[in-house]
Motif scaffolding. Structure first.
Motif, PDB file in Angstrom:
ATOM      1  N   ILE A 229      -5.227  -7.087  -6.395  1.00  0.00           N
ATOM      2  CA  ILE A 229      -4.813  -8.155  -5.925  1.00  0.00           C
ATOM      3  C   ILE A 229      -5.373  -9.525  -6.325  1.00  0.00           C
ATOM      4  O   ILE A 229      -6.641  -9.673  -6.037  1.00  0.00           O
ATOM      5  CB  ILE A 229      -4.826  -8.474  -4.325  1.00  0.00           C
ATOM      6  CG1 ILE A 229      -3.961  -7.191  -3.846  1.00  0.00           C
ATOM      7  CG2 ILE A 229      -4.062  -9.844  -3.983  1.00  0.00           C
ATOM      8  CD1 ILE A 229      -3.783  -7.389  -2.102  1.00  0.00           C
ATOM      9  N   THR A 252       4.161  -9.582  -4.033  1.00  0.00           N
ATOM     10  CA  THR A 252       3.618 -10.605  -3.461  1.00  0.00           C
ATOM     11  C   THR A 252       4.169 -11.947  -3.558  1.00  0.00           C
ATOM     12  O   THR A 252       4.985 -12.278  -4.384  1.00  0.00           O
ATOM     13  CB  THR A 252       2.317 -10.878  -4.312  1.00  0.00           C
ATOM     14  OG1 THR A 252       1.229 -11.780  -3.941  1.00  0.00           O
ATOM     15  CG2 THR A 252       2.619 -11.207  -5.781  1.00  0.00           C
ATOM     16  N   THR A 287       0.700 -10.397   0.467  1.00  0.00           N
ATOM     17  CA  THR A 287       1.018  -9.075  -0.430  1.00  0.00           C
ATOM     18  C   THR A 287       1.516  -8.251   0.759  1.00  0.00           C
ATOM     19  O   THR A 287       0.827  -7.931   1.437  1.00  0.00           O
ATOM     20  CB  THR A 287      -0.309  -8.717  -1.133  1.00  0.00           C
ATOM     21  OG1 THR A 287      -0.412  -9.882  -1.960  1.00  0.00           O
ATOM     22  CG2 THR A 287       0.248  -7.270  -1.863  1.00  0.00           C
TER      23      THR A 287
END
Length: 361
Positions: A229, A252, A287
């Motif tokens: 991420i 996301t 996310t």
């Protein structure tokens, strides 16, 4: 003089094809997988769509799946004339338009999110076309322009005919825009196609903001995929955390994914259909990790959750059965829903800290 900057960034990345498991898997993997995967891509839907498959002899399946995003780009884009969505918009207040079965399904999904009245509406097209964030002609519209289009935004203007598979916008000037949900929908269609053709292990990656990992990583059944991420403040830097996933959709949305900067102020691409301006809350990025068996459209859900802000969005996700989330706020605090306790690792501890959702008002 106004300074206008248009930025598009990616928030997710396949950090490693190897998983976070230690050593060799204790469970024998009976799959006969390729050491070097089949890896093909296509540029469409304004992004880079890539399919990676480890099953042998599935080249044709991969090629077939890559035709799906091309098809839906041609059917749904509002950035060029001739698509079915463009035809629906052009016939607003005039007549219904018959559409492809998949497009009908997609519009119904957007309609169902819209009628929750939680900050999402697929008839936002007249507003997105004013701002055009992410396009070369992006600009901040005047207040009078915004005031003019706000009355044109309401899912209640959409009428369906299930038998004819037709869609009718009942008032002139109404414009649908499916850009916020089409990638998640296409990702699921691609995975369905690949699974139908016998694919067990692979990755469908739509511009890194929507990733679907099929099965477990090639290392074995006890080894999930590892997904990085990105830091929402600097998406070009290393990832701020690592998420483990198996047979799941990872999606996301964030303020720094695409934005317009005017006179030093950054305007997110996620627009509020009530005010006409981008949402301005504490979320930097969200996310979602969605079970592969769940048909929830991650794009639509993440946009809706983003509109709520961290606290309310977190509480909303907690009530969902097959969805977990990682929230990053503008203070660089990271909030993880309970189901990700052992599946998320914060790697950038200098700038980010795990927060307690109970501390938020």
């Amino acid at each position: 003089m106004k300074k206008i900057i248009i930025v598009a960034t990616l928030s997710l990345s396949l950090f490693s094809l190897a998983a976070c498991g230690k050593g060799n898997s204790a469970v024998k993997d009976t799959r006969n997988l390729l050491k070097t995967p089949i890896d093909k891509d296509v540029t469409t839907m304004g992004t880079f769509v890539k399919v990676t498959v480890y099953d042998k002899g599935k080249e044709a399946a991969v090629e077939k799946s890559l035709k799906i995003p091309v098809k839906y780009n041609n059917l749904t884009t509002v950035n060029q004339s001739g698509s079915q969505i463009d035809k629906i918009n052009q016939n607003a207040g005039i007549q219904p338009v018959k559409v492809d079965a998949g497009v009908y399904e997609l519009i119904k999904a957007g309609y169902n999110y819209s009628r929750k009245n939680l900050g999402y509406d697929i008839t936002i097209g007249s507003l997105t076309s004013l701002w055009n964030i992410g396009m070369d002609n992006a600009r901040k519209p005047s207040q009078s322009e915004i005031d003019h289009v706000l009355p044109l935004i309401s899912y209640t203007y959409i009428k369906f005919d299930d038998k004819a598979k037709s869609v009718y916008l009942t008032q002139k000037g109404i414009r649908m825009d499916l850009g916020s949900i089409v990638k998640g929908f296409v990702a699921m269609k691609m995975v369905e196609s690949l699974k139908k053709d016998g694919v067990t292990t692979g990755i469908v990656n739509l511009g890194s903001s929507s990733i679907y990992v099929m099965g477990h990583s090639p290392r074995g059944p006890e080894n999930p995929w590892s997904i990085g991420i990105k830091d929402p403040n600097d998406p070009t830097a290393n990832q701020m955390g690592i998420l483990q996933a198996s047979n799941q959709h990872v999606n996301t949305s964030g303020i720094y994914e695409r934005y317009l900067e005017v006179d030093g102020h950054k305007y997110s691409h996620i627009l509020n259909p009530k005010t006409g301006y981008p949402f301005d809350n504490d979320i930097a990025s969200i996310t979602l990790l969605i079970s592969g068996k769940d048909k929830t459209n991650g794009d639509g859900l993440s946009t809706m959750i983003y509109a709520m802000g961290t606290k309310k969005g977190y509480e909303y996700i907690e009530k969902m059965k097959n969805v977990q989330a990682v929230f990053v706020d503008k203070d660089n605090k990271v909030y993880i829903t309970p189901g990700l306790k052992d599946k998320f690792q914060l790697t950038e501890k200098k700038n980010f800290k795990i927060g307690n959702i109970a501390d938020l008002k």
